[in-house]
Design a protein around this motif. Structure first.
Motif, PDB file in Angstrom:
ATOM      1  N   PRO A  81      39.936  22.224   1.956  1.00 52.74           N
ATOM      2  CA  PRO A  81      40.739  23.436   1.747  1.00 52.74           C
ATOM      3  C   PRO A  81      41.660  23.292   0.555  1.00 52.74           C
ATOM      4  O   PRO A  81      42.166  22.198   0.264  1.00 52.74           O
ATOM      5  N   ARG A  82      41.882  24.390  -0.131  1.00 55.77           N
ATOM      6  CA  ARG A  82      42.805  24.410  -1.265  1.00 55.77           C
ATOM      7  C   ARG A  82      43.936  25.391  -0.952  1.00 55.77           C
ATOM      8  O   ARG A  82      43.686  26.503  -0.499  1.00 55.77           O
ATOM      9  N   THR A  83      45.144  24.950  -1.209  1.00 58.59           N
ATOM     10  CA  THR A  83      46.302  25.808  -0.981  1.00 58.59           C
ATOM     11  C   THR A  83      46.640  26.525  -2.282  1.00 58.59           C
ATOM     12  O   THR A  83      47.033  25.897  -3.264  1.00 58.59           O
ATOM     13  N   GLU A  84      46.437  27.836  -2.309  1.00 60.91           N
ATOM     14  CA  GLU A  84      46.779  28.631  -3.489  1.00 60.91           C
ATOM     15  C   GLU A  84      48.298  28.787  -3.540  1.00 60.91           C
ATOM     16  O   GLU A  84      48.922  29.182  -2.544  1.00 60.91           O
ATOM     17  N   ALA A  85      48.876  28.478  -4.682  1.00 67.94           N
ATOM     18  CA  ALA A  85      50.340  28.463  -4.756  1.00 67.94           C
ATOM     19  C   ALA A  85      50.827  28.841  -6.145  1.00 67.94           C
ATOM     20  O   ALA A  85      50.144  28.599  -7.153  1.00 67.94           O
ATOM     21  N   THR A  86      52.019  29.425  -6.184  1.00 68.92           N
ATOM     22  CA  THR A  86      52.732  29.582  -7.435  1.00 68.92           C
ATOM     23  C   THR A  86      53.482  28.278  -7.711  1.00 68.92           C
ATOM     24  O   THR A  86      53.373  27.320  -6.960  1.00 68.92           O
ATOM     25  N   ALA A  87      54.248  28.246  -8.775  1.00 64.54           N
ATOM     26  CA  ALA A  87      55.034  27.052  -9.088  1.00 64.54           C
ATOM     27  C   ALA A  87      56.448  27.198  -8.549  1.00 64.54           C
ATOM     28  O   ALA A  87      57.033  28.285  -8.574  1.00 64.54           O
ATOM     29  N   ALA A  95      48.320  35.230   5.960  1.00 70.33           N
ATOM     30  CA  ALA A  95      48.537  33.794   5.758  1.00 70.33           C
ATOM     31  C   ALA A  95      49.906  33.559   5.137  1.00 70.33           C
ATOM     32  O   ALA A  95      50.518  34.489   4.600  1.00 70.33           O
ATOM     33  N   PRO A  96      50.394  32.326   5.168  1.00 68.08           N
ATOM     34  CA  PRO A  96      51.646  31.995   4.472  1.00 68.08           C
ATOM     35  C   PRO A  96      51.483  32.086   2.957  1.00 68.08           C
ATOM     36  O   PRO A  96      50.374  32.165   2.421  1.00 68.08           O
ATOM     37  N   SER A  97      52.614  32.029   2.266  1.00 69.31           N
ATOM     38  CA  SER A  97      52.664  31.961   0.805  1.00 69.31           C
ATOM     39  C   SER A  97      53.334  30.653   0.414  1.00 69.31           C
ATOM     40  O   SER A  97      54.204  30.149   1.129  1.00 69.31           O
ATOM     41  N   PHE A  98      52.947  30.101  -0.757  1.00 62.45           N
ATOM     42  CA  PHE A  98      53.350  28.742  -1.107  1.00 62.45           C
ATOM     43  C   PHE A  98      53.822  28.636  -2.548  1.00 62.45           C
ATOM     44  O   PHE A  98      53.363  29.368  -3.429  1.00 62.45           O
ATOM     45  N   ALA A  99      54.726  27.682  -2.771  1.00 61.19           N
ATOM     46  CA  ALA A  99      55.146  27.279  -4.118  1.00 61.19           C
ATOM     47  C   ALA A  99      54.956  25.776  -4.216  1.00 61.19           C
ATOM     48  O   ALA A  99      55.508  25.012  -3.412  1.00 61.19           O
ATOM     49  N   LEU A 100      54.156  25.331  -5.177  1.00 64.21           N
ATOM     50  CA  LEU A 100      53.882  23.911  -5.353  1.00 64.21           C
ATOM     51  C   LEU A 100      55.099  23.217  -5.944  1.00 64.21           C
ATOM     52  O   LEU A 100      55.625  23.625  -6.980  1.00 64.21           O
ATOM     53  N   MET A 101      55.526  22.132  -5.288  1.00 64.58           N
ATOM     54  CA  MET A 101      56.725  21.416  -5.720  1.00 64.58           C
ATOM     55  C   MET A 101      56.419  20.032  -6.279  1.00 64.58           C
ATOM     56  O   MET A 101      57.050  19.584  -7.238  1.00 64.58           O
ATOM     57  N   SER A 102      55.459  19.316  -5.691  1.00 62.02           N
ATOM     58  CA  SER A 102      55.169  17.961  -6.147  1.00 62.02           C
ATOM     59  C   SER A 102      53.699  17.652  -5.905  1.00 62.02           C
ATOM     60  O   SER A 102      53.162  17.967  -4.833  1.00 62.02           O
ATOM     61  N   ARG A 103      53.056  17.017  -6.900  1.00 60.35           N
ATOM     62  CA  ARG A 103      51.627  16.712  -6.798  1.00 60.35           C
ATOM     63  C   ARG A 103      51.351  15.314  -7.339  1.00 60.35           C
ATOM     64  O   ARG A 103      51.843  14.933  -8.394  1.00 60.35           O
ATOM     65  N   PHE A 104      50.543  14.561  -6.581  1.00 61.01           N
ATOM     66  CA  PHE A 104      50.148  13.211  -6.966  1.00 61.01           C
ATOM     67  C   PHE A 104      48.647  13.058  -6.729  1.00 61.01           C
ATOM     68  O   PHE A 104      48.136  13.469  -5.673  1.00 61.01           O
TER      69      PHE A 104
END
Length: 371
Positions: free
Chosen positions: A135-141, A287-296
């Motif tokens: 699964p991929r979480t679609e997100a803004t920044a 569905a929920p909405s998301f903002a990407l905060m940190s990625r590794f």
């Protein structure tokens, strides 16, 4: 395999109509049912991809050679660990012994006469097919607030009038509601665990997510999604999509990974992502909405220990999020806000110890009907 689970608390509120309270509960249960159904379908598809990959490897090596290689790897691993035990192991050279273990396995693999290039091709094709199904979480920044002051909302008493149907309403601790979700999946030898950090009285939301595999086989796949949220009720002064502005202070956002190579044709790919999130419990919102905060992300075929922390500890961060459907004027809806961690690892004959630790303190969650 995996099993999605969710626990939540919707506080009793005399100001919330009974029909709206029931609607929120129904929306929450419907979302959880859809998450469980999607997880079950995905598990079947992933199991098929991994089994095909395993079959191709065994067919290439031959059943007897494959089994003998597994036995040799297990024996070398056991011997290596025995050499580290006291008393002699107290002064052992770990790196030298580990290098000898891998060299012994590699020499045995080479003696089987297998096509190393073909093995690598099977590994790469299976990994790519597996990643396509995850699964991929679609997100803004998200935003570091001290670098983006123009993104901050204007409170009702600093511009917009209180009779404005699109004015912001602030919500601060203590928050009346909570939610904890866990969606773990394991194909192979992974052990998957999580810890929630949740305090509705202070606005603390966060989690620790661990993926551990210390006995990797041909194709092992482990991943999980963890949601940790507070909740509150919002009465819509107009009809439209809900807009949320989260002000959250980072209490720590640590990515940690240990990888141990088994032998020369091994491979691994590990990712960790963290989001701020919000979910409006309404039948128009899917569905929920998301903002990407940190990625590794770390792709490697070599032993190593990696620690990364990208977010500034103690820094104030923000996220502007919108519901993907409208609500009606006069309705009271339950809104969740908090954080999601989504970590995953695909490994072929490499030990994996992955841990992400995320802590957020939600100071103010602003809500309005988007103009």
């Amino acid at each position: 395999m995996g099993q999605y689970s969710s626990q939540y608390h919707l506080s009793f509120d005399l100001d919330t109509p009974e029909a709206d309270r029931r609607a929120a509960e129904e929306a929450a249960e419907d979302y959880d049912r859809r998450r469980r159904s999607a997880a079950e379908v995905r598990d079947v598809r992933l199991a098929d991809v991994v089994e095909r990959g395993n079959h191709r490897i065994r067919e290439l090596l031959g059943a007897e050679n494959w089994l003998s290689l597994r036995k040799r790897m297990h024996g070398e691993r056991t011997r290596f660990r025995d050499l580290l035990q006291p008393p002699a192991g107290l002064d052992a050279d770990y790196d030298s012994l580990d290098a000898q273990r891998r060299a012994n396995v590699q020499a045995y693999f080479d003696s089987l006469g297998a096509d190393r290039a073909q093995v690598r091709r099977i590994v790469e094709e299976t990994r790519s097919a597996t990643q396509e199904l995850l699964p991929r979480t679609e997100a803004t920044a998200g935003y570091a607030s001290w670098l983006h002051d123009d993104e901050r909302p204007v409170p009702p008493d600093q511009g917009a009038g209180r009779d404005d149907p699109h004015a912001w309403t602030p919500f601060r601790p203590p928050f009346p509601g909570t939610q904890q979700g866990f969606d773990p999946h394991n194909l192979g030898g992974f052990r998957i665990s999580r810890t929630h950090f949740l305090d509705r009285f202070t606005g603390l939301t966060g989690n620790e997510l661990r993926l551990d595999n210390n006995n990797a086989d041909d194709f092992d796949n482990g991943w999980a999604v963890v949601d940790t949220q507070i909740g509150f009720n919002f009465r819509a002064p107009a009809t439209g999509a809900v807009e949320i502005f989260i002000e959250a202070r980072c209490g720590g956002a640590l990515h940690e990974l240990r990888v141990v190579d088994e032998f020369g044709v091994s491979d691994s790919s590990t990712s960790q992502e963290n989001f701020l999130m919000m979910h409006v419990l309404h039948n128009n919102v899917t569905a929920p909405s998301f903002a990407l905060m940190s990625r590794f992300k770390w792709v490697t075929d070599r032993t190593g220990v990696i620690v990364r922390e990208f977010l500034t500890p103690g820094g104030l961060f923000t996220a502007r999020l919108f519901s993907n459907g409208p609500i009606q004027k006069g309705q009271t809806v339950h809104i969740r806000a908090g954080t999601r961690s989504g970590d995953g690892s695909i490994t072929n004959d490499m030990e994996i110890n992955s841990k992400s630790t995320m802590r957020w303190s939600l100071g103010t969650v602003w809500a309005r009907i988007a103009p």
